[in-house]
Each structure stands twice: as structure tokens, then as C-alpha cells.
Design a protein around this motif. Sequence first.
Motif, short mmCIF file in Angstrom:
data_model
loop_
_atom_site.label_atom_id
_atom_site.label_comp_id
_atom_site.label_asym_id
_atom_site.label_seq_id
_atom_site.Cartn_x
_atom_site.Cartn_y
_atom_site.Cartn_z
N GLU A 131 0.74 -1.07 0.07
CA GLU A 131 -0.13 -0.08 0.07
C GLU A 131 0.77 1.06 0.00
O GLU A 131 0.43 2.44 -0.82
CB GLU A 131 -1.03 -0.21 1.16
CG GLU A 131 -2.10 -1.01 0.87
CD GLU A 131 -3.30 -0.53 1.94
OE1 GLU A 131 -3.81 0.56 2.02
OE2 GLU A 131 -4.24 -1.44 2.25
N ASP A 135 0.89 4.13 -2.96
CA ASP A 135 0.74 5.48 -2.88
C ASP A 135 1.77 6.16 -3.24
O ASP A 135 1.64 7.48 -3.69
CB ASP A 135 0.48 5.68 -1.19
CG ASP A 135 -0.85 5.27 -0.38
OD1 ASP A 135 -1.89 5.35 -1.37
OD2 ASP A 135 -0.69 5.13 0.60
N ASN A 139 1.77 9.15 -6.23
CA ASN A 139 2.44 10.33 -6.16
C ASN A 139 3.31 10.77 -7.24
O ASN A 139 3.38 11.80 -7.54
CB ASN A 139 3.10 10.70 -4.51
CG ASN A 139 3.74 11.95 -4.42
OD1 ASN A 139 2.67 13.02 -4.55
ND2 ASN A 139 4.66 12.09 -3.80
N LYS A 174 -5.95 1.36 -5.42
CA LYS A 174 -4.96 2.22 -5.76
C LYS A 174 -4.20 1.48 -6.89
O LYS A 174 -3.98 2.49 -7.86
CB LYS A 174 -3.97 2.04 -4.52
CG LYS A 174 -4.46 3.04 -3.32
CD LYS A 174 -3.49 2.80 -2.11
CE LYS A 174 -4.13 3.53 -1.04
NZ LYS A 174 -3.23 3.60 0.14
#
Length: 198
Positions: A131, A135, A139, A174
Motif C-alpha cells: 500500500e 501510494d 504520487n 490504488k
Amino acid sequence: MSKDTSLQLQSYSSKTIAKATSNQTVEEQQKKLYLLLSSCYKEGELSLQPEKVTVAALGTFEWPETIPDDVAYATCQRNKQQSASRACVINIEKGTAYWRTPNLTECPLLNDLPNNIMALKNVTISEENAEDVADHILNLLNYSKLNQEETDILVDKLSEIANCEEISWTLAKKALNIISSLMAKTDNGKDLQTMASR
């Protein structure tokens, strides 16, 4: 006067409902259950001993002795206010206790992730860091124009995420966001579709 040294027996009762599949008749099953339940039964203590587990990206966790149907907690190394958890459960068939896979999602990674896509090539994806890496990729995608090599690295990282034993709903979302961003950045997704079909 002599003291009464006779044993005082304590009696306990309980009611249990059991569902059994058997080729025996109902009467045979009832007799077998009656014999098993009316005999003396002694079981050793059922618990798991303390265990120390090291996870490369997150550090070492010391799980205390825990009884079944309970959850143990261990402090995260990088943030002492956060904890990892691990359930102790019973294997009914074997009559033994065992540890479930620890939930380490609250613990931050020990090392920071690289600030560019090329350096992600050297990051190994695991259940513990998937995770955080997802993330981080999202970004990085906000500030990157992708060349073919960077796209290849990101597809490899997505493949590693997909191969994790357990994928949460959040991680799946995600991963889909990463795919969506990649398709938007790679000539309407043609390059990505070609790579996915390899």
C-alpha cells in the motif's frame, strides 16, 4: 475428632448443538457422543508461545504469549504510537492454536521510498509495503512524464502487487488508479496494452 478428607466433586453442565455428517445411524452417533462426553477429558493449556518475527521493510515484532481467539499487539518500530496486530486462532480439526498473518498496515516503512520511478526497480513489493508503494507510485505519477523504461518498471511493480497473497479493497483501488494514470500517460494506453499482453 477427625477431619473429613473426602473429595468434593464439582459438577458443570453445558448445552451444545452439533451438526455431524456420518454414515452411522442417529442412534449410533448419539451413543458415540454420549460415551465421549461422559468420559474424563483433560486437555493441556492451549496458547501460543511468544514469537519474534522480522519483516524486512518494517522491522522486528515481538508477539507475546496469546490464547486462542485473542489478538496480540506489537509496537511499530518507526512509530511507537502505532501497533501491528496478529490473531491467535484455533484449528478445530487439529485442536491446536496457530498465528494468523500479522496485520502490519499501521506501521510505517523503516526506509523511505525513492523519489523517482527508476529507483523503484530496486524496491521489493511485499504485503507489508504494497500500500505504501502504491501510494508512492500514485504520487510520483503526478509529477512524471513516462518513458518506456519507467513504464516497464511500473508494470513490473503492479505485477508484484497483484501477486501479493492478500490484497485489500483499498490496495486494489490504488492499483486500478495506477493503471488508469499509466493508460492516460502512455499514448492512450496502447503501450500498456502491448506490455500487459506479453
